[in-house]
Motif scaffolding. Structure first.
Motif, PDB file in Angstrom:
ATOM      1  N   ASN A  45       0.816  -1.217   0.000  1.00 29.49           N
ATOM      2  CA  ASN A  45       0.000   0.000   0.000  1.00 29.49           C
ATOM      3  C   ASN A  45       0.848   1.264   0.000  1.00 29.49           C
ATOM      4  OD1 ASN A  45      -2.511  -1.466   0.125  1.00 29.49           O
ATOM      5  ND2 ASN A  45      -1.863  -2.037   2.190  1.00 29.49           N
ATOM      6  N   VAL A  68      -0.895   4.560   1.697  1.00 28.23           N
ATOM      7  CA  VAL A  68      -0.535   4.906   3.084  1.00 28.23           C
ATOM      8  C   VAL A  68       0.899   5.447   3.071  1.00 28.23           C
ATOM      9  CG1 VAL A  68      -2.060   3.222   4.232  1.00 28.23           C
ATOM     10  CG2 VAL A  68       0.241   2.532   3.599  1.00 28.23           C
ATOM     11  N   LEU A  88      -3.768   2.471   8.035  1.00 30.19           N
ATOM     12  CA  LEU A  88      -4.830   1.453   7.986  1.00 30.19           C
ATOM     13  C   LEU A  88      -4.593   0.534   6.793  1.00 30.19           C
ATOM     14  CD1 LEU A  88      -7.684   0.371   8.830  1.00 30.19           C
ATOM     15  CD2 LEU A  88      -8.654   2.133   7.343  1.00 30.19           C
ATOM     16  N   ALA A  89      -4.494  -0.744   7.061  1.00 32.39           N
ATOM     17  CA  ALA A  89      -4.302  -1.709   5.970  1.00 32.39           C
ATOM     18  C   ALA A  89      -4.877  -3.062   6.366  1.00 32.39           C
ATOM     19  CB  ALA A  89      -2.816  -1.862   5.643  1.00 32.39           C
ATOM     20  N   PHE A 118      -8.397 -10.650   2.728  1.00 30.02           N
ATOM     21  CA  PHE A 118      -9.440 -10.511   3.760  1.00 30.02           C
ATOM     22  C   PHE A 118     -10.242  -9.213   3.609  1.00 30.02           C
ATOM     23  CE2 PHE A 118      -6.412 -13.509   5.344  1.00 30.02           C
ATOM     24  CZ  PHE A 118      -7.157 -14.439   6.051  1.00 30.02           C
ATOM     25  N   MET A 119     -10.029  -8.497   2.502  1.00 29.70           N
ATOM     26  CA  MET A 119     -10.733  -7.225   2.318  1.00 29.70           C
ATOM     27  C   MET A 119     -12.231  -7.447   2.077  1.00 29.70           C
ATOM     28  SD  MET A 119      -8.185  -5.009  -0.079  1.00 29.70           S
ATOM     29  CE  MET A 119      -6.547  -4.536   0.470  1.00 29.70           C
ATOM     30  N   GLY A 120     -13.006  -6.436   2.375  1.00 28.49           N
ATOM     31  CA  GLY A 120     -14.437  -6.458   2.060  1.00 28.49           C
ATOM     32  C   GLY A 120     -15.275  -7.259   3.033  1.00 28.49           C
ATOM     33  N   ARG A 121     -14.729  -7.542   4.206  1.00 27.40           N
ATOM     34  CA  ARG A 121     -15.501  -8.309   5.206  1.00 27.40           C
ATOM     35  C   ARG A 121     -15.683  -7.537   6.502  1.00 27.40           C
ATOM     36  NH1 ARG A 121     -12.570 -14.012   4.458  1.00 27.40           N
ATOM     37  NH2 ARG A 121     -11.997 -13.695   2.287  1.00 27.40           N
ATOM     38  N   GLY A 122     -15.478  -6.224   6.426  1.00 21.81           N
ATOM     39  CA  GLY A 122     -15.740  -5.394   7.604  1.00 21.81           C
ATOM     40  C   GLY A 122     -14.548  -5.234   8.542  1.00 21.81           C
ATOM     41  N   ILE A 123     -13.398  -5.797   8.186  1.00 27.47           N
ATOM     42  CA  ILE A 123     -12.252  -5.732   9.111  1.00 27.47           C
ATOM     43  C   ILE A 123     -11.706  -4.299   9.188  1.00 27.47           C
ATOM     44  CG2 ILE A 123      -9.906  -6.579   9.577  1.00 27.47           C
ATOM     45  CD1 ILE A 123     -10.899  -9.223   8.138  1.00 27.47           C
ATOM     46  N   GLY A 124     -11.611  -3.627   8.026  1.00 31.21           N
ATOM     47  CA  GLY A 124     -11.157  -2.230   8.028  1.00 31.21           C
ATOM     48  C   GLY A 124     -12.097  -1.372   8.864  1.00 31.21           C
ATOM     49  N   THR A 125     -13.386  -1.582   8.691  1.00 36.38           N
ATOM     50  CA  THR A 125     -14.384  -0.836   9.464  1.00 36.38           C
ATOM     51  C   THR A 125     -14.179  -1.067  10.956  1.00 36.38           C
ATOM     52  OG1 THR A 125     -15.961  -1.044   7.654  1.00 36.38           O
ATOM     53  CG2 THR A 125     -16.888  -0.573   9.825  1.00 36.38           C
ATOM     54  N   THR A 136      -7.569  10.275   3.729  1.00 31.04           N
ATOM     55  CA  THR A 136      -7.791   8.972   3.098  1.00 31.04           C
ATOM     56  C   THR A 136      -8.278   9.098   1.658  1.00 31.04           C
ATOM     57  OG1 THR A 136      -8.965   6.868   3.371  1.00 31.04           O
ATOM     58  CG2 THR A 136     -10.191   8.840   3.947  1.00 31.04           C
ATOM     59  N   ASN A 193     -15.697   6.724   2.202  1.00 30.08           N
ATOM     60  CA  ASN A 193     -16.962   6.075   2.599  1.00 30.08           C
ATOM     61  C   ASN A 193     -16.815   5.237   3.862  1.00 30.08           C
ATOM     62  OD1 ASN A 193     -18.055   7.203   0.387  1.00 30.08           O
ATOM     63  ND2 ASN A 193     -18.061   5.331  -0.866  1.00 30.08           N
ATOM     64  N   PHE A 228     -15.118   5.859   6.329  1.00 32.08           N
ATOM     65  CA  PHE A 228     -15.176   6.730   7.503  1.00 32.08           C
ATOM     66  C   PHE A 228     -16.531   7.428   7.623  1.00 32.08           C
ATOM     67  CE2 PHE A 228     -10.742   5.997   6.667  1.00 32.08           C
ATOM     68  CZ  PHE A 228     -10.185   5.868   7.928  1.00 32.08           C
ATOM     69  N   ARG A 286     -19.392   6.366   6.829  1.00 35.65           N
ATOM     70  CA  ARG A 286     -20.377   5.440   7.412  1.00 35.65           C
ATOM     71  C   ARG A 286     -20.286   5.405   8.931  1.00 35.65           C
ATOM     72  NH1 ARG A 286     -19.340   2.012   3.137  1.00 35.65           N
ATOM     73  NH2 ARG A 286     -17.684   1.018   4.305  1.00 35.65           N
TER      74      ARG A 286
HETATM   75  C1  LIG Z   1      -9.123   0.474   3.000  1.00 40.37           C
HETATM   76  C2  LIG Z   1      -9.074  -0.924   3.634  1.00 40.37           C
HETATM   77  C3  LIG Z   1      -8.298  -0.840   4.946  1.00 40.37           C
HETATM   78  C4  LIG Z   1     -10.505  -1.375   3.897  1.00 40.37           C
HETATM   79  O1  LIG Z   1     -10.438  -2.635   4.565  1.00 40.37           O
HETATM   80  P1  LIG Z   1     -11.635  -3.686   4.440  1.00 40.37           P
HETATM   81  O2  LIG Z   1     -11.446  -4.689   5.494  1.00 40.37           O
HETATM   82  O3  LIG Z   1     -11.723  -4.148   3.042  1.00 40.37           O
HETATM   83  O4  LIG Z   1     -12.860  -2.712   4.803  1.00 40.37           O
HETATM   84  P2  LIG Z   1     -14.392  -3.123   4.984  1.00 40.37           P
HETATM   85  O5  LIG Z   1     -14.581  -4.550   4.652  1.00 40.37           O
HETATM   86  O6  LIG Z   1     -14.810  -2.656   6.317  1.00 40.37           O
HETATM   87  O7  LIG Z   1     -15.087  -2.193   3.880  1.00 40.37           O
HETATM   88  C5  LIG Z   1     -14.732  -2.410   2.511  1.00 40.37           C
HETATM   89  C6  LIG Z   1     -15.925  -2.280   1.607  1.00 40.37           C
HETATM   90  O8  LIG Z   1     -16.942  -3.165   2.016  1.00 40.37           O
HETATM   91  C7  LIG Z   1     -18.211  -2.541   1.821  1.00 40.37           C
HETATM   92  N1  LIG Z   1     -18.862  -2.327   3.124  1.00 40.37           N
HETATM   93  C8  LIG Z   1     -18.340  -2.623   4.358  1.00 40.37           C
HETATM   94  N2  LIG Z   1     -19.233  -2.309   5.311  1.00 40.37           N
HETATM   95  C9  LIG Z   1     -20.321  -1.806   4.690  1.00 40.37           C
HETATM   96  C10 LIG Z   1     -21.573  -1.323   5.140  1.00 40.37           C
HETATM   97  N3  LIG Z   1     -21.906  -1.304   6.443  1.00 40.37           N
HETATM   98  N4  LIG Z   1     -22.442  -0.872   4.235  1.00 40.37           N
HETATM   99  C11 LIG Z   1     -22.137  -0.869   2.917  1.00 40.37           C
HETATM  100  N5  LIG Z   1     -20.960  -1.324   2.426  1.00 40.37           N
HETATM  101  C12 LIG Z   1     -20.081  -1.799   3.297  1.00 40.37           C
HETATM  102  C13 LIG Z   1     -17.953  -1.255   1.140  1.00 40.37           C
HETATM  103  O9  LIG Z   1     -17.956  -1.448  -0.235  1.00 40.37           O
HETATM  104  C14 LIG Z   1     -16.566  -0.939   1.606  1.00 40.37           C
HETATM  105  O10 LIG Z   1     -15.867  -0.078   0.752  1.00 40.37           O
HETATM  106  P3  LIG Z   1     -15.954   1.530   0.991  1.00 40.37           P
HETATM  107  O11 LIG Z   1     -15.679   1.745   2.438  1.00 40.37           O
HETATM  108  O12 LIG Z   1     -14.899   2.125   0.120  1.00 40.37           O
HETATM  109  O13 LIG Z   1     -17.330   1.923   0.637  1.00 40.37           O
HETATM  110  C15 LIG Z   1      -8.394  -1.960   2.694  1.00 40.37           C
HETATM  111  O14 LIG Z   1      -9.090  -1.970   1.456  1.00 40.37           O
HETATM  112  C16 LIG Z   1      -6.921  -1.667   2.428  1.00 40.37           C
HETATM  113  O15 LIG Z   1      -6.053  -2.125   3.152  1.00 40.37           O
HETATM  114  N6  LIG Z   1      -6.680  -0.885   1.359  1.00 40.37           N
HETATM  115  C17 LIG Z   1      -5.329  -0.528   0.993  1.00 40.37           C
HETATM  116  C18 LIG Z   1      -4.734   0.497   1.953  1.00 40.37           C
HETATM  117  C19 LIG Z   1      -5.625   1.717   2.114  1.00 40.37           C
HETATM  118  O16 LIG Z   1      -6.211   2.234   1.173  1.00 40.37           O
HETATM  119  N7  LIG Z   1      -5.714   2.189   3.381  1.00 40.37           N
HETATM  120  C20 LIG Z   1      -6.581   3.288   3.731  1.00 40.37           C
HETATM  121  C21 LIG Z   1      -5.759   4.451   4.055  1.00 40.37           C
HETATM  122  S1  LIG Z   1      -6.758   5.517   5.099  1.00 40.37           S
END
Ligand SMILES: CC(C)(COP(=O)(O)OP(=O)(O)OC[C@H]1O[C@@H](n2cnc3c(N)ncnc32)[C@H](O)[C@@H]1OP(=O)(O)O)[C@@H](O)C(=O)NCCC(=O)NCCS
Length: 165
Positions: A28, A34, A77-78, A83-90, A112, A116, A118, A120
């Motif tokens: 990243n 980042v 944040l990474a 494992f992306m897209g499963r709510g872990i970043g959130t 960032t 979105n 954030f 949310r």
């Molecule tokens: C950014 C990052 C940390 C997100 O991690 P993740 O675990 O995939 O995040 P989540 O699963 O919580 O959310 C990913 C996507 O799932 C979907 N999603 C998750 N929760 C959701 C909810 N409650 N409602 C709708 N969509 C949702 C969304 O599409 C969301 O993407 P968006 O936030 O851009 O809209 C990851 O993609 C990453 O490491 N990216 C590379 C590094 C980076 O960009 N870091 C951020 C610097 S601030």
């Protein structure tokens, strides 16, 4: 095929996580998503880091940096691409907000390309030029933004969340 994962436990990072944090961030950093953090930098700010684990495997990281006067930044944040897209970043962002609240924080901010995630969670956007000029953020601006080659053409989105109503 996607790997299955339950919502992982978020914990404080330990010395054993330093290599893993660096490895999570490396791809990243290359993509300019980042800011680069050296191992020494991660080690000396280890207390800021929270990590997500799936069994023994480190699958996510984030740092909460304090600037004093109740101001905190969410950075580094990474999540592991598998494992992306499963709510872990959130969950990592939520854990930072919870930590900042426990530390009696007033305001948490981030810069960032993923607004979105954030918004949310109750963060609101501040125009980047306003952010750069706001005296509250001067330490951040001088420590990071001023060194950034994209300072005058910043494509990041600044978001803030008040922690006290
Ligand atoms: C950014 C990052 C940390 C997100 O991690 P993740 O675990 O995939 O995040 P989540 O699963 O919580 O959310 C990913 C996507 O799932 C979907 N999603 C998750 N929760 C959701 C909810 N409650 N409602 C709708 N969509 C949702 C969304 O599409 C969301 O993407 P968006 O936030 O851009 O809209 C990851 O993609 C990453 O490491 N990216 C590379 C590094 C980076 O960009 N870091 C951020 C610097 S601030």
């Amino acid at each position: 095929m996607l790997e299955s994962v339950k919502m992982p436990l978020i914990t404080a990072a330990t010395e054993d996580d330093i290599d893993g944090i660096e490895a999570l961030m490396a791809p990243n950093v290359k993509k300019q998503l980042v800011l680069a953090r050296s191992k020494e930098d991660i080690r000396s700010h280890l207390g800021n880091f929270l990590v997500a684990r799936d069994g023994g495997r480190l699958i996510g990281c984030v740092a909460l940096r304090g600037f004093g006067e109740g101001l905190y930044e969410i950075r580094s944040l990474a999540v592991d691409a598998a494992f992306m897209g499963r709510g872990i970043g959130t969950r990592l962002v939520e854990a930072c907000v919870e930590k900042a609240v426990k530390l009696d924080g007033n305001l948490v901010f981030t810069l960032t390309l993923r607004p979105n995630l954030f918004s949310r969670l109750g963060f609101t956007e501040v125009p980047i030029k306003t952010f750069h000029r706001d005296d509250k953020f001067r330490e951040k601006i001088w420590a990071d933004c001023r060194q950034c080659p994209k300072f005058d053409a910043c494509n990041e989105i600044a978001l803030v969340r008040e922690l006290k109503a």
